[in-house]
Write an enzyme that holds these catalytic residues in place. Structure first.
Site, PDB file in Angstrom:
ATOM      1  N   SER A 142       0.737  -0.991  -0.011  1.00  0.00           N
ATOM      2  CA  SER A 142       0.104   0.173   0.221  1.00  0.00           C
ATOM      3  C   SER A 142       1.025   1.294  -0.003  1.00  0.00           C
ATOM      4  O   SER A 142       1.557   0.860   0.587  1.00  0.00           O
ATOM      5  CB  SER A 142      -0.821   0.179   1.579  1.00  0.00           C
ATOM      6  OG  SER A 142      -1.518   0.900   0.933  1.00  0.00           O
ATOM      7  N   TYR A 156      -1.803  -0.863  10.335  1.00  0.00           N
ATOM      8  CA  TYR A 156      -1.619  -1.093   9.311  1.00  0.00           C
ATOM      9  C   TYR A 156      -0.169  -0.011   7.957  1.00  0.00           C
ATOM     10  O   TYR A 156      -0.025  -2.046   7.546  1.00  0.00           O
ATOM     11  CB  TYR A 156      -3.021  -1.394   7.883  1.00  0.00           C
ATOM     12  CG  TYR A 156      -3.099  -1.623   6.522  1.00  0.00           C
ATOM     13  CD1 TYR A 156      -3.369  -2.001   5.975  1.00  0.00           C
ATOM     14  CD2 TYR A 156      -2.679  -0.098   5.820  1.00  0.00           C
ATOM     15  CE1 TYR A 156      -3.683  -2.172   4.961  1.00  0.00           C
ATOM     16  CE2 TYR A 156      -3.526  -0.063   4.647  1.00  0.00           C
ATOM     17  CZ  TYR A 156      -3.742  -1.288   3.857  1.00  0.00           C
ATOM     18  OH  TYR A 156      -3.665  -1.783   2.785  1.00  0.00           O
TER      19      TYR A 156
END
Length: 264
Positions: A142, A156
């Site tokens: 990401s 995350y």
């Protein structure tokens, strides 16, 4: 007019696994590899949103060691090998409120799901890939690995940063043994859940869905291309990376964010 690419059968005979393959980008990637002729296995905790008899589904919680072991054993027992592994699974369920709101459990959950799950699957399938001197591993990370959002997704983001680093290190070890390892780091993807979130924001703020979408893009610092990614944008690039056309590519992170990250 949407451009069509002639990729039919370029993955014929290949066995592929896509984690988190029942919805969003994972579903699009699985369908893209299927169209290219691969035999595709998908795994997730929950049943697929739409049944597709051409995809082989293994239910498993990959945040747990027994879940990854179930998938490794299931694939190798049924097919005897794996040629393409797309570690797409990613999730963030931590609360908002910054660092003080995050418990040890929040951190551990984020790391288990977003870092340890792909590490364990790689470890399970790599010996066989190395033995056959052929394989491709894709880690879906990401842009939060580079552009963390501290308000709610810090575990995350940290786990994805670790995944990017791990992926590079792994490529150094196994590329000479015939296994290519690559990272794809998407920005905001307009999945079904993202669409529903825009609808909720629009309703609660008494604005249009388009205005809600723009507000999120603004919060990200803007997306120069003018829209979030579609799952198919990610799937098409992954389809190229795992194909013979990308045979010289390994050890690289590819950012697909429409220009969101403001630095070089």
């Amino acid at each position: 007019m949407k451009q069509e690419f002639n990729f039919k059968n370029e993955l014929s005979g290949k066995i592929a696994l896509v984690t988190g393959g029942t919805k969003g980008a994972g579903k699009a990637i699985a369908e893209r590899l299927l169209k290219a002729g691969a035999t595709v296995v998908i795994t997730a905790r929950n049943e697929p949103e739409e049944e597709n008899s051409n995809l082989y589904f293994i239910p498993a919680d990959l945040s747990r060691p027994e879940g990854t072991q179930k998938v490794v054993e299931g694939v190798l027992l049924k097919f005897g090998r794996l040629d393409i592994l797309v570690n797409n699974l990613g999730a963030s369920e931590t609360p908002g409120g910054g660092f003080a709101a995050l418990t040890d459990e929040d951190w551990e959950t984020g790391i288990k799901t977003n870092l340890l799950a792909p590490v364990r699957l790689d470890r399970g399938f790599l010996p066989q890939m190395i033995e056959q001197e052929n394989g491709v591993i894709i880690h879906i990370a990401s842009i939060q690995g580079r552009l963390p959002l501290h308000e709610s997704t810090l575990p995350y983001a940290a786990a994805k940063a670790g995944l990017i680093n791990y992926s590079k290190g792994l490529s150094k070890e196994v590329s000479s043994k015939g296994v290519r390892v690559l990272t794809v780091s998407p920005g905001w993807i307009m999945t079904g859940s993202a669409t529903r979130m825009m609808e909720r924001i629009a309703e609660s703020s008494n604005i249009t869905v388009e205005q809600a979408t723009q507000s999120v893009m603004d919060a990200l610092g803007g997306i120069p291309i003018g829209r979030p990614a579609q799952p198919e944008d990610i799937a098409e690039f992954v389809g190229f990376l795992v194909s013979p056309r990308a045979g010289y590519l390994t050890g690289t992170e590819y950012i697909i964010d429409g220009g969101t990250i403001p630095t070089i």
